[in-house]
Design a protein around this motif. Structure first.
Motif, PDB file in Angstrom:
ATOM      1  N   ARG A 110       0.793  -1.557   0.008  1.00  0.00           N
ATOM      2  CA  ARG A 110      -0.093   0.050  -0.157  1.00  0.00           C
ATOM      3  C   ARG A 110       0.839   1.542   0.205  1.00  0.00           C
ATOM      4  O   ARG A 110       1.885   0.896   0.399  1.00  0.00           O
ATOM      5  N   PHE A 111       0.869   2.165  -0.685  1.00  0.00           N
ATOM      6  CA  PHE A 111       1.244   3.807  -0.981  1.00  0.00           C
ATOM      7  C   PHE A 111       0.042   4.584   0.325  1.00  0.00           C
ATOM      8  O   PHE A 111      -0.424   4.216   0.585  1.00  0.00           O
ATOM      9  N   GLU A 112       1.367   5.450   1.366  1.00  0.00           N
ATOM     10  CA  GLU A 112       1.043   6.479   1.944  1.00  0.00           C
ATOM     11  C   GLU A 112       0.673   8.288   1.608  1.00  0.00           C
ATOM     12  O   GLU A 112       2.387   7.502   1.895  1.00  0.00           O
ATOM     13  N   PRO A 113       0.493   8.857   1.256  1.00  0.00           N
ATOM     14  CA  PRO A 113       1.025  10.222   0.985  1.00  0.00           C
ATOM     15  C   PRO A 113       1.189  10.916   2.334  1.00  0.00           C
ATOM     16  O   PRO A 113       0.956  10.854   2.846  1.00  0.00           O
ATOM     17  N   LYS A 114       2.367  11.282   1.975  1.00  0.00           N
ATOM     18  CA  LYS A 114       3.781  12.110   3.535  1.00  0.00           C
ATOM     19  C   LYS A 114       4.443  12.912   2.343  1.00  0.00           C
ATOM     20  O   LYS A 114       4.414  12.789   0.915  1.00  0.00           O
ATOM     21  N   ASP A 115       4.515  13.755   3.401  1.00  0.00           N
ATOM     22  CA  ASP A 115       5.574  15.061   2.982  1.00  0.00           C
ATOM     23  C   ASP A 115       7.185  14.882   3.755  1.00  0.00           C
ATOM     24  O   ASP A 115       6.995  13.765   4.256  1.00  0.00           O
ATOM     25  N   GLY A 116       8.164  14.651   2.854  1.00  0.00           N
ATOM     26  CA  GLY A 116       9.397  15.503   3.499  1.00  0.00           C
ATOM     27  C   GLY A 116      10.347  14.786   2.127  1.00  0.00           C
ATOM     28  O   GLY A 116       9.829  14.699   1.044  1.00  0.00           O
ATOM     29  N   GLU A 117      11.256  14.408   2.698  1.00  0.00           N
ATOM     30  CA  GLU A 117      12.664  14.717   1.245  1.00  0.00           C
ATOM     31  C   GLU A 117      12.838  12.752   1.208  1.00  0.00           C
ATOM     32  O   GLU A 117      12.623  11.524   2.868  1.00  0.00           O
ATOM     33  N   PRO A 118      13.389  12.544   0.673  1.00  0.00           N
ATOM     34  CA  PRO A 118      13.615  11.218  -0.070  1.00  0.00           C
ATOM     35  C   PRO A 118      14.916  10.487   0.675  1.00  0.00           C
ATOM     36  O   PRO A 118      15.739  11.699   1.266  1.00  0.00           O
ATOM     37  N   PRO A 119      15.398   9.533   0.898  1.00  0.00           N
ATOM     38  CA  PRO A 119      16.800   9.231   1.642  1.00  0.00           C
ATOM     39  C   PRO A 119      17.468   9.264   0.844  1.00  0.00           C
ATOM     40  O   PRO A 119      17.869   9.025  -0.494  1.00  0.00           O
ATOM     41  N   GLU A 120      18.935   9.274   0.734  1.00  0.00           N
ATOM     42  CA  GLU A 120      20.424   9.393   0.413  1.00  0.00           C
ATOM     43  C   GLU A 120      20.327   8.074  -0.253  1.00  0.00           C
ATOM     44  O   GLU A 120      19.993   6.962   0.273  1.00  0.00           O
ATOM     45  N   PRO A 121      20.697   7.631  -1.437  1.00  0.00           N
ATOM     46  CA  PRO A 121      20.614   6.584  -2.141  1.00  0.00           C
ATOM     47  C   PRO A 121      21.638   5.721  -1.489  1.00  0.00           C
ATOM     48  O   PRO A 121      22.437   6.464  -0.778  1.00  0.00           O
ATOM     49  N   PRO A 122      21.620   4.722  -0.967  1.00  0.00           N
ATOM     50  CA  PRO A 122      22.851   3.811  -0.548  1.00  0.00           C
ATOM     51  C   PRO A 122      24.062   3.599  -1.176  1.00  0.00           C
ATOM     52  O   PRO A 122      24.242   4.066  -2.449  1.00  0.00           O
ATOM     53  N   HIS A 123      25.091   4.043   0.068  1.00  0.00           N
ATOM     54  CA  HIS A 123      26.319   3.848  -0.694  1.00  0.00           C
ATOM     55  C   HIS A 123      26.863   2.187  -1.600  1.00  0.00           C
ATOM     56  O   HIS A 123      26.007   1.346  -1.290  1.00  0.00           O
ATOM     57  N   ARG A 124      27.612   2.574  -2.595  1.00  0.00           N
ATOM     58  CA  ARG A 124      27.760   0.906  -3.606  1.00  0.00           C
ATOM     59  C   ARG A 124      28.928   0.027  -2.082  1.00  0.00           C
ATOM     60  O   ARG A 124      29.213  -0.064  -1.468  1.00  0.00           O
ATOM     61  N   ARG A 125      28.541  -1.428  -2.538  1.00  0.00           N
ATOM     62  CA  ARG A 125      29.103  -2.136  -1.641  1.00  0.00           C
ATOM     63  C   ARG A 125      29.990  -2.680  -2.072  1.00  0.00           C
ATOM     64  O   ARG A 125      29.262  -4.038  -3.904  1.00  0.00           O
ATOM     65  N   PRO A 126      31.144  -2.682  -2.243  1.00  0.00           N
ATOM     66  CA  PRO A 126      32.388  -3.759  -3.175  1.00  0.00           C
ATOM     67  C   PRO A 126      32.601  -4.916  -2.770  1.00  0.00           C
ATOM     68  O   PRO A 126      32.087  -5.582  -1.509  1.00  0.00           O
ATOM     69  N   LEU A 127      32.176  -5.546  -3.320  1.00  0.00           N
ATOM     70  CA  LEU A 127      32.324  -7.424  -3.435  1.00  0.00           C
ATOM     71  C   LEU A 127      33.603  -8.106  -4.169  1.00  0.00           C
ATOM     72  O   LEU A 127      33.770  -8.630  -3.178  1.00  0.00           O
ATOM     73  N   LEU A 128      34.508  -7.634  -4.672  1.00  0.00           N
ATOM     74  CA  LEU A 128      36.246  -7.803  -4.959  1.00  0.00           C
ATOM     75  C   LEU A 128      36.443  -7.811  -3.144  1.00  0.00           C
ATOM     76  O   LEU A 128      36.591  -6.329  -2.945  1.00  0.00           O
ATOM     77  N   PRO A 129      37.407  -8.819  -3.219  1.00  0.00           N
ATOM     78  CA  PRO A 129      38.660  -8.563  -2.228  1.00  0.00           C
ATOM     79  C   PRO A 129      39.373  -7.426  -2.360  1.00  0.00           C
ATOM     80  O   PRO A 129      39.524  -7.226  -3.326  1.00  0.00           O
ATOM     81  N   ALA A 130      40.223  -6.735  -1.249  1.00  0.00           N
ATOM     82  CA  ALA A 130      41.084  -6.027  -1.090  1.00  0.00           C
ATOM     83  C   ALA A 130      42.309  -6.302  -2.600  1.00  0.00           C
ATOM     84  O   ALA A 130      43.160  -5.532  -2.833  1.00  0.00           O
ATOM     85  N   GLU A 131      42.530  -7.418  -1.834  1.00  0.00           N
ATOM     86  CA  GLU A 131      43.581  -8.398  -2.918  1.00  0.00           C
ATOM     87  C   GLU A 131      43.394  -9.575  -3.241  1.00  0.00           C
ATOM     88  O   GLU A 131      42.877 -10.565  -2.384  1.00  0.00           O
ATOM     89  N   PRO A 132      43.336  -9.333  -4.276  1.00  0.00           N
ATOM     90  CA  PRO A 132      42.739 -10.886  -4.647  1.00  0.00           C
ATOM     91  C   PRO A 132      43.891 -12.408  -4.267  1.00  0.00           C
ATOM     92  O   PRO A 132      44.970 -11.951  -4.408  1.00  0.00           O
TER      93      PRO A 132
END
Length: 232
Positions: free
Chosen positions: A197-219
């Motif tokens: 369900r959708f609920e009408p609200k006032d406000g600002e959207p959140p900041e987009p999530p930061h990237r999550r690195p999946l590669l190891p720092a040292e392969p």
């Protein structure tokens, strides 16, 4: 790999979609070794397997058993409420096409309970069904950069864009919660079959999530690393 579509409908049909979700759940619950993909859409389930591991005969037998299964494999749907700041890029166009005011568009969109029928890129929920007065076609020319968290409608369906991405649906608002966050245990906010369900609200959207690195720092076995993709 061998692929097969198990099709119930070629148009949007809510009952056919329920059959699709039940079949996908039954297939996943009994998946043998060699199955590479089980992907439910609106009206069909795509199944892919490696015939070097799973013979076509055994794959067919597995699918036939799942086709006869009941709906017990379906999980209980979650009930989700999404706060929305109404008023979007296409609200005026939707108002002109439907004869409804912006307030009436928001009211009709929010008073319906939706069901997640399919998921697209980055867990984008494809939901049905919208109020009959809001059923407008897709835009004649898709945008290349629909804003993240845009709430949009097209024909019988509604959606939320999880990230900045292309799309041709009519934007009528902005969700005030992140639909996708790679840092969560479950990155996607919506599962197949969930009630929304959708609920009408006032406000600002959140900041987009930061990237999550999946590669190891040292392969463990350094060789080459793609720093930038080329054409295609």
């Amino acid at each position: 790999p061998v692929g097969q579509y198990l099709r119930y409908s070629t148009v949007f049909d809510e009952q056919a979609n329920l059959r699709v979700l039940a079949l996908a759940a039954a297939l996943a619950a009994s998946k043998p070794d060699g199955v590479r993909e089980i992907y439910p859409g609106y009206g069909s389930v795509y199944v892919e397997w490696d015939d070097a591991t799973l013979s076509n005969e055994k794959a067919k037998a597995w699918i036939d058993v799942a086709l006869d299964a009941d709906d017990e494999a379906l999980r209980d749907p979650a009930e989700i409420t999404v706060p929305v700041r109404y008023g979007g890029l296409d609200t005026d166009d939707v108002a002109e096409a439907t004869g409804l005011s912006a307030d009436e568009i928001a009211r009709r969109h929010a008073e319906v309970e939706y069901r997640v029928c399919a998921r697209a890129t980055v867990g984008q929920p494809m939901m049905g069904v919208t109020d009959e007065r809001l059923r407008v076609p897709r835009r004649p020319s898709p945008r290349t950069d629909v804003p993240a968290l845009a709430v949009a409608i097209a024909n019988e369906q509604a959606t939320i864009y999880p990230a900045l991405m292309p799309g041709g649906w009519n934007v009528i608002g902005t969700a005030l919660v992140n639909v996708y966050d790679p840092h969560r245990d479950e990155p996607f906010a919506f599962g197949l079959g969930d009630r929304v369900r959708f609920e009408p609200k006032d406000g600002e959207p959140p900041e987009p999530p930061h990237r999550r690195p999946l590669l190891p720092a040292e392969p463990r076995h350094p060789a080459l690393r793609v720093e930038e993709t080329g054409a295609l």
